[in-house]
Write a protein that holds these residues in place. Structure first.
Motif, PDB file in Angstrom:
ATOM      1  N   THR A 184      73.305   6.659  66.832  1.00 39.34           N
ATOM      2  CA  THR A 184      74.471   5.791  67.049  1.00 39.34           C
ATOM      3  C   THR A 184      75.746   6.503  66.647  1.00 39.34           C
ATOM      4  O   THR A 184      76.768   5.884  66.472  1.00 39.34           O
ATOM      5  CB  THR A 184      74.317   4.533  66.199  1.00 39.34           C
ATOM      6  OG1 THR A 184      74.209   4.944  64.842  1.00 39.34           O
ATOM      7  CG2 THR A 184      73.112   3.760  66.608  1.00 39.34           C
ATOM      8  N   VAL A 185      75.621   7.739  66.516  1.00 43.26           N
ATOM      9  CA  VAL A 185      76.787   8.503  66.081  1.00 43.26           C
ATOM     10  C   VAL A 185      77.850   8.565  67.161  1.00 43.26           C
ATOM     11  O   VAL A 185      77.564   8.765  68.319  1.00 43.26           O
ATOM     12  CB  VAL A 185      76.370   9.932  65.705  1.00 43.26           C
ATOM     13  CG1 VAL A 185      77.585  10.738  65.318  1.00 43.26           C
ATOM     14  CG2 VAL A 185      75.386   9.886  64.564  1.00 43.26           C
ATOM     15  N   LYS A 186      79.037   8.355  66.711  1.00 49.52           N
ATOM     16  CA  LYS A 186      80.146   8.415  67.649  1.00 49.52           C
ATOM     17  C   LYS A 186      81.109   9.503  67.222  1.00 49.52           C
ATOM     18  O   LYS A 186      81.157   9.887  66.067  1.00 49.52           O
ATOM     19  CB  LYS A 186      80.859   7.072  67.682  1.00 49.52           C
ATOM     20  CG  LYS A 186      80.127   6.102  68.575  1.00 49.52           C
ATOM     21  CD  LYS A 186      80.779   4.757  68.554  1.00 49.52           C
ATOM     22  CE  LYS A 186      80.298   3.959  67.374  1.00 49.52           C
ATOM     23  NZ  LYS A 186      80.745   2.562  67.429  1.00 49.52           N
ATOM     24  N   ILE A 198      96.381  21.734  67.185  1.00 49.10           N
ATOM     25  CA  ILE A 198      95.374  21.181  66.278  1.00 49.10           C
ATOM     26  C   ILE A 198      94.657  19.998  66.901  1.00 49.10           C
ATOM     27  O   ILE A 198      95.266  19.109  67.444  1.00 49.10           O
ATOM     28  CB  ILE A 198      96.043  20.720  64.980  1.00 49.10           C
ATOM     29  CG1 ILE A 198      96.650  21.927  64.276  1.00 49.10           C
ATOM     30  CG2 ILE A 198      95.034  20.029  64.090  1.00 49.10           C
ATOM     31  CD1 ILE A 198      97.401  21.555  63.030  1.00 49.10           C
ATOM     32  N   VAL A 199      93.393  20.045  66.774  1.00 46.87           N
ATOM     33  CA  VAL A 199      92.604  18.923  67.276  1.00 46.87           C
ATOM     34  C   VAL A 199      91.954  18.192  66.113  1.00 46.87           C
ATOM     35  O   VAL A 199      91.540  18.791  65.138  1.00 46.87           O
ATOM     36  CB  VAL A 199      91.497  19.390  68.232  1.00 46.87           C
ATOM     37  CG1 VAL A 199      92.077  19.841  69.527  1.00 46.87           C
ATOM     38  CG2 VAL A 199      90.678  20.471  67.590  1.00 46.87           C
ATOM     39  N   ILE A 200      91.878  16.945  66.255  1.00 46.51           N
ATOM     40  CA  ILE A 200      91.303  16.139  65.197  1.00 46.51           C
ATOM     41  C   ILE A 200      89.988  15.558  65.664  1.00 46.51           C
ATOM     42  O   ILE A 200      89.935  14.820  66.624  1.00 46.51           O
ATOM     43  CB  ILE A 200      92.251  14.995  64.844  1.00 46.51           C
ATOM     44  CG1 ILE A 200      93.540  15.565  64.292  1.00 46.51           C
ATOM     45  CG2 ILE A 200      91.590  14.106  63.814  1.00 46.51           C
ATOM     46  CD1 ILE A 200      94.729  14.709  64.572  1.00 46.51           C
ATOM     47  N   THR A 201      88.986  15.891  64.967  1.00 43.98           N
ATOM     48  CA  THR A 201      87.664  15.390  65.346  1.00 43.98           C
ATOM     49  C   THR A 201      87.174  14.411  64.294  1.00 43.98           C
ATOM     50  O   THR A 201      87.214  14.691  63.111  1.00 43.98           O
ATOM     51  CB  THR A 201      86.666  16.551  65.441  1.00 43.98           C
ATOM     52  OG1 THR A 201      87.216  17.555  66.282  1.00 43.98           O
ATOM     53  CG2 THR A 201      85.364  16.068  66.008  1.00 43.98           C
ATOM     54  N   THR A 202      86.727  13.321  64.734  1.00 40.00           N
ATOM     55  CA  THR A 202      86.246  12.316  63.801  1.00 40.00           C
ATOM     56  C   THR A 202      84.825  11.910  64.123  1.00 40.00           C
ATOM     57  O   THR A 202      84.541  11.482  65.225  1.00 40.00           O
ATOM     58  CB  THR A 202      87.145  11.071  63.867  1.00 40.00           C
ATOM     59  OG1 THR A 202      88.492  11.458  63.684  1.00 40.00           O
ATOM     60  CG2 THR A 202      86.726  10.081  62.807  1.00 40.00           C
ATOM     61  N   TYR A 203      83.987  12.057  63.188  1.00 40.46           N
ATOM     62  CA  TYR A 203      82.601  11.666  63.395  1.00 40.46           C
ATOM     63  C   TYR A 203      82.333  10.352  62.715  1.00 40.46           C
ATOM     64  O   TYR A 203      82.849  10.077  61.651  1.00 40.46           O
ATOM     65  CB  TYR A 203      81.664  12.713  62.821  1.00 40.46           C
ATOM     66  CG  TYR A 203      81.645  13.974  63.625  1.00 40.46           C
ATOM     67  CD1 TYR A 203      80.870  14.065  64.764  1.00 40.46           C
ATOM     68  CD2 TYR A 203      82.412  15.060  63.255  1.00 40.46           C
ATOM     69  CE1 TYR A 203      80.850  15.216  65.513  1.00 40.46           C
ATOM     70  CE2 TYR A 203      82.406  16.222  64.000  1.00 40.46           C
ATOM     71  CZ  TYR A 203      81.622  16.289  65.121  1.00 40.46           C
ATOM     72  OH  TYR A 203      81.609  17.436  65.852  1.00 40.46           O
ATOM     73  N   GLU A 204      81.506   9.597  63.337  1.00 45.77           N
ATOM     74  CA  GLU A 204      81.182   8.304  62.752  1.00 45.77           C
ATOM     75  C   GLU A 204      79.695   8.060  62.852  1.00 45.77           C
ATOM     76  O   GLU A 204      79.133   8.108  63.915  1.00 45.77           O
ATOM     77  CB  GLU A 204      81.956   7.225  63.500  1.00 45.77           C
ATOM     78  CG  GLU A 204      81.635   5.852  63.001  1.00 45.77           C
ATOM     79  CD  GLU A 204      82.417   4.823  63.794  1.00 45.77           C
ATOM     80  OE1 GLU A 204      83.559   5.110  64.184  1.00 45.77           O
ATOM     81  OE2 GLU A 204      81.875   3.765  64.037  1.00 45.77           O
TER      82      GLU A 204
END
Length: 303
Positions: A184-186, A198-204
């Motif tokens: 269920t990772v997003k 710059i890129v912003i990566t967010t894991y959930e």
DNA sequence: CGTTTTTGACCAGCGC
DNA sequence: GCGCTGGTCAAAAACG
């Protein structure tokens, strides 16, 4: 199309500008070269981390959703002298549109508000979660990377399920989801509206499955990392993004042998060494890249 | 032909 | 309650 433009720019920008200001929604944001909202879980974090470096360099990261540590004394005086003058990034940040947003000291309730359907409306086919079961707010983890490609390669397979325009930003935000069904990772990817580089990566969420053996010896995804236990001590209520930032590294905060600032990409390839059977969350896990990367930017000073 | 991306519509929370 | 914002769905298109 779009091959992997690996553009590894080794830029290190430990807290340079310290005025964290914006708060995205409820997510604490940082300034340019700093960090921004974070999320994700350790596992995914580490895992993802393992590969990010290969594509680009991680500038900073944040994590929240677990216990909260009070670092106190963070002090925004980030004038910690940029150890590296190369932080070209920050240089531009000086103005870059002079958008500092209203630095409202709003408290950021790091909560993943995901309430499910309120009441049973008529429709709402998908998602049969109507049992009053609220969506669990999973921990998130975010980090900034200087890369030309929006989507960084990690060992997992992702399917894009949405894209939205970010307010006050020409760059859209993409929403990805792990293709593994049980997972269920997003993942949320967006480019910094102030520093396009710059890129912003967010894991959930956290992966409940091993990394697909898709990449062959490419150096991506070698972390099985089951390390780090997740205490989940209630929901944190950070007041300042800063706190959050310092919190994130608490996993390696334990002490990290001396905060080495060396983020050798080689570490990546030489990580699979300890292959014992201890796959528990306990024990001295090899922090691998994390050790190299994270600390360097998080520990600008010692308590 | 299966899978992923694209894209607008839809939905939920928040502020006014 | 209305409008805005952010996040997701889902149908069609694009991709291999």
């Amino acid at each position: 199309m779009s091959d992997e433009n690996r553009n590894p720019s080794y830029y290190y920008d430990p807290f340079q500008s310290s005025h964290f200001s914006s708060t995205y929604n409820d997510h604490p944001y940082m300034s340019f070269t700093d960090c921004l909202h974070g999320s994700g879980d350790y596992n995914s974090l580490a895992t993802n981390f393992g590969l990010s470096p290969s594509t680009s360099e991680v500038l900073s990261s944040v994590e929240y959703g677990h216990q909260k540590h009070e670092m106190g004394g963070g002090s925004e005086s980030t004038n910690h002298n940029p150890a590296t003058p190369n932080s070209s990034i920050s240089s531009s940040s000086t103005e870059a549109g002079g958008e500092e947003d209203s630095s409202k000291g709003r408290r950021s309730e790091t909560q993943l508000k995901e309430s499910e359907d309120g009441g049973e409306s008529s429709k709402k086919q998908s998602k049969s979660k109507k049992k009053g079961e609220k969506r669990e707010k999973e921990p998130r983890f975010a980090f900034m990377t200087k890369s030309e490609v929006d989507h960084l390669e990690d060992g997992y397979r992702w399917r894009k399920y949405g894209q939205k325009a970010v307010k006050n930003s020409p760059y859209p935000r993409s929403y990805y989801r792990c293709t593994t069904q049980k997972c269920t990772v997003k993942k949320r990817v967006e480019r910094s509206f102030q520093d396009p580089s710059i890129v912003i990566t967010t894991y959930e969420g956290q992966h409940n499955h091993p990394i697909p053996a898709t990449l062959r010896g490419s150096g991506a995804g070698m972390f099985t990392t089951s390390m780090f236990a997740s205490p989940t001590t209630g929901v944190p209520g950070y007041n300042n993004p800063q706190e959050m930032m310092f919190q994130m590294p608490h996993m390696m905060t334990t002490n990290q042998a001396g905060t080495n600032f060396a983020y050798n990409p080689q570490t990546l390839t030489s990580t699979h060494h300890h292959h014992h059977h201890q796959q528990y969350n306990q024990g001295p896990p090899d922090y691998g890249l994390l050790q190299d990367i994270v600390p360097s930017m998080f520990f600008k000073q010692e308590p």
